[in-house]
Design an enzyme around this catalytic site. Structure first.
Site, short mmCIF file in Angstrom:
data_model
loop_
_atom_site.label_atom_id
_atom_site.label_comp_id
_atom_site.label_asym_id
_atom_site.label_seq_id
_atom_site.Cartn_x
_atom_site.Cartn_y
_atom_site.Cartn_z
N THR A 1 0.81 -1.22 0.00
CA THR A 1 0.00 0.00 0.00
C THR A 1 0.85 1.28 0.00
O THR A 1 1.77 1.41 0.81
CB THR A 1 -0.90 0.01 1.25
N ASN B 1 -7.43 0.20 -0.46
CA ASN B 1 -7.41 -0.45 0.85
C ASN B 1 -8.51 0.10 1.76
O ASN B 1 -8.30 1.05 2.50
CB ASN B 1 -6.04 -0.25 1.50
N CYS C 1 -8.21 -0.55 6.23
CA CYS C 1 -7.19 -0.04 7.13
C CYS C 1 -7.82 0.74 8.27
O CYS C 1 -8.72 1.55 8.06
CB CYS C 1 -6.21 0.84 6.39
C1 LIG Z 1 4.26 -8.25 6.39
C2 LIG Z 1 2.86 -7.92 6.03
C3 LIG Z 1 2.52 -6.62 5.62
C4 LIG Z 1 1.23 -6.29 5.27
N1 LIG Z 1 0.95 -5.05 4.79
C5 LIG Z 1 -0.27 -4.78 4.24
C6 LIG Z 1 -0.52 -3.58 3.51
O1 LIG Z 1 0.36 -2.73 3.34
N2 LIG Z 1 -1.77 -3.37 3.03
C7 LIG Z 1 -2.78 -4.30 3.17
O2 LIG Z 1 -3.90 -4.07 2.69
N3 LIG Z 1 -2.56 -5.45 3.82
C8 LIG Z 1 -1.33 -5.72 4.33
N4 LIG Z 1 -1.09 -6.95 4.93
C9 LIG Z 1 -2.21 -7.91 5.06
C10 LIG Z 1 -2.21 -8.96 3.93
O3 LIG Z 1 -2.40 -8.39 2.66
C11 LIG Z 1 -3.30 -10.01 4.15
O4 LIG Z 1 -4.56 -9.43 3.97
C12 LIG Z 1 -3.25 -10.68 5.51
O5 LIG Z 1 -1.90 -10.83 5.91
C13 LIG Z 1 -3.92 -12.04 5.53
O6 LIG Z 1 -3.27 -12.93 4.65
P1 LIG Z 1 -2.20 -14.04 5.13
O7 LIG Z 1 -2.86 -14.85 6.21
O8 LIG Z 1 -1.87 -14.82 3.90
O9 LIG Z 1 -1.02 -13.30 5.64
C14 LIG Z 1 0.21 -7.28 5.33
C15 LIG Z 1 0.54 -8.58 5.75
C16 LIG Z 1 1.83 -8.90 6.10
C17 LIG Z 1 2.15 -10.31 6.53
#
Ligand SMILES: Cc1cc2nc3c(=O)[nH]c(=O)nc-3n(C[C@H](O)[C@H](O)[C@H](O)COP(=O)(O)O)c2cc1C
Length: 364
Positions: free
Chosen positions: A78, A195, A198
Site C-alpha cells: 500500500t 485499501n 485499514c
Molecule cells: C508483512 C505484512 C505486511 C502487510 N501489509 C499490508 C498492507 O500494506 N496493506 C494491506 O492491505 N494489507 C497488508 N497486509 C495484510 C495482507 O495483505 C493479508 O490481507 C493478511 O496478511 C492475511 O493474509 P495471510 O494470512 O496470507 O497473511 C500485510 C501482511 C503482512 C504479513
C-alpha cells in the site's frame, strides 16, 4: 516446512526496502510463464489464479522476485500520496494461536512466541508507511516494464487515502483517495486496489472504512470516475454482521471490478510478562493477526461474497486472502468461490508456494 523468510522481521522496514528480498526468494531460480494464459482476472489474461496480497512485496525488487517465482498476481505494498513513516521496529512478531483465531480468542488477546514455527501465525504492524510519490511511481513503472517480459502476470498497485490534517474534511479525505488512484494509474499498473480495510481512516475513528458503506461508495465512485476503464478492486476485512456486508456489497459492488477479503484480524498482543508487545503508545497494543489461524475468516467471506454476487446478479471478481500456507488451502479457497487466491504470510516463509500449488492443481 518453513523456509527462511524473504521479508526479514529481524530487520527494519527500511532495511528490508533497501536490501531485500532475502534468502531463497532471490536464489536465481526463475519459473517460466506459461505459453498460453488459461485464466483471466479483472479482464486481463492470467497464467494462474494465485498471487501475493499487499504487504510483503515492498518494492520492485520484491515484485520482480515474486513474479520470477511464479506468483502471477503480485500486489505492491500500500502507498499513499505523501511520505508516511513506518511504525517503530519490530513490525512482525510470531504469536501463539491454538487452532482458529476466532473473534472471541482475538478479543482476549494473544501472546508472542520466540520463533516462527508452524502453525504459522504472526502479527504485523507497519502503519502503512509510504515512500514519496516520485519514488514509488518510478518503482512501480519499472515493475510494469518488467511484467512486459512475463505475459500473464498482473501488476496490482494498492492505494490508500489519508486524512493528513486533524482538520481535514470528508471532501479532503475523498480527494486524497482519488489523487492516490490517479497517481497509481500514471505508473501503468494493470489494476488498482483500494485499501478499505485499514484502521482509523473511516468516518468514525477506529472504524474501518469498509464498515462505512456510504463513504466507501462515495470514494469508490469518485475513484472509478477518475481512472475510467482501469480495473478497480477494494480490499475489505472480516464482517461479523451480515447486514453490514450486504449494505456494502449493494452500494459498492456495482462500481468496482473486484473485492478482496480479508485483511488481518485485530487483537491485543502481549509479551510473556503480559505487557504490550509492540513498542510505542497504547494504540499499538492491538495489531493485525495473519497466517494459518485466520483462514476460516477468509473462506467464510469468500463464500458470503459469492452468495451475495449470485443473489444480486453482480459480476465482481472475488480475491480470497488469509491463511493460505499449503496447496490444499488454495484449493479450499477455489472451491469456496475465489476467482484468485493470495497468500502473504505463507508466501513469506515459502518462496516455492506458487510452484507447489501449480504442481498440485495444474488446472487451478
Ligand atoms: C508483512 C505484512 C505486511 C502487510 N501489509 C499490508 C498492507 O500494506 N496493506 C494491506 O492491505 N494489507 C497488508 N497486509 C495484510 C495482507 O495483505 C493479508 O490481507 C493478511 O496478511 C492475511 O493474509 P495471510 O494470512 O496470507 O497473511 C500485510 C501482511 C503482512 C504479513
Amino acid at each position: 516446512m518453513l523456509h527462511a523468510p524473504f521479508f526479514d522481521p529481524t530487520k527494519s522496514y527500511y532495511e528490508n526496502w533497501e536490501k531485500g528480498p532475502f534468502n531463497e526468494f532471490t536464489d536465481g531460480t526463475v519459473f517460466p510463464v506459461e505459453k498460453e494464459q488459461r485464466f483471466t482476472f479483472l479482464g486481463q489474461k492470467l497464467n494462474y489464479p494465485f498471487g501475493i496480497p499487499a504487504g510483503p512485496l515492498l518494492n520492485s525488487h520484491f515484485m520482480k522476485a515474486a513474479m520470477e517465482k511464479g506468483f502471477d498476481v503480485p500486489v505492491y505494498k500500500t502507498v499513499r500520496t505523501r511520505i508516511k513513516k513506518c511504525n517503530d521496529w519490530p513490525n512482525v512478531l510470531p504469536v501463539i494461536v491454538d487452532g482458529d483465531l476466532t473473534l472471541e480468542k482475538a478479543k482476549k488477546g494473544l501472546t508472542v512466541k520466540d520463533d516462527y514455527t508452524e502453525p504459522l501465525a504472526i502479527t504485523n504492524s507497519f502503519g502503512n508507511p509510504s515512500y514519496p510519490v516520485d519514488v514509488w511511481q518510478k518503482d512501480i513503472a519499472e515493475t510494469v516494464a518488467f511484467a512486459r517480459t512475463r505475459p500473464g502476470q498482473i501488476v496490482v498497485g494498492m492505494v490508500e487515502g489519508t486524512r493528513w490534517e486533524k482538520e481535514s474534511t470528508e471532501q479532503d479525505f475523498i480527494y486524497d483517495w482519488v489523487l492516490a488512484a490517479q497517481l497509481m494509474k500514471e505508473t501503468g499498473a494493470h489494476a488498482i486496489e483500494a485499501n478499505f480495510s485499514c484502521p482509523n481512516e473511516g468516518d468514525r475513528v477506529s472504524r474501518l472504512l469498509c464498515f462505512d458503506a456510504e463513504i466507501s461508495q462515495k470514494i469508490a465512485e469518485r475513484i472509478k470516475n477518475k481512472i475510467g476503464d482501469l480495473p478497480l478492486a477494494i480490499k475489505i476485512s472480516y464482517f461479523e454482521d451480515e447486514t453490514e456486508l450486504r449494505s456494502l456489497v449493494e452500494k459498492v459492488a456495482p462500481i468496482v471490478d473486484g473485492i478482496s477479503a480479508i485483511n488481518t484480524i485485530p487483537a491485543p498482543v502481549y509479551d510473556k510478562e503480559g505487557k504490550q508487545a509492540l513498542p510505542g503508545g497504547p494504540w499499538r497494543l492491538k495489531s493485525g493477526i495473519c497466517g494459518a489461524p485466520v483462514k476460516w475468516a477468509g473462506l467464510d467471506m469468500v463464500r458470503r461474497l459469492k452468495k451475495l454476487r449470485e443473489e444480486f446478479g453482480m459480476t465482481y471478481e472475488i480475491v480470497g486472502v488469509g491463511g493460505v500456507t499449503i496447496p490444499a488451502d488454495f484449493k479450499e479457497y477455489r472451491d469456496a468461490g475465489a476467482d484468485v487466491v493470495m497468500s502473504a504470510t505463507g508466501a513469506m516463509w515459502n518462496p516455492y508456494l506458487a510452484k507447489e500449488i501449480k504442481e498440485a492443481y495444474p488446472n487451478g
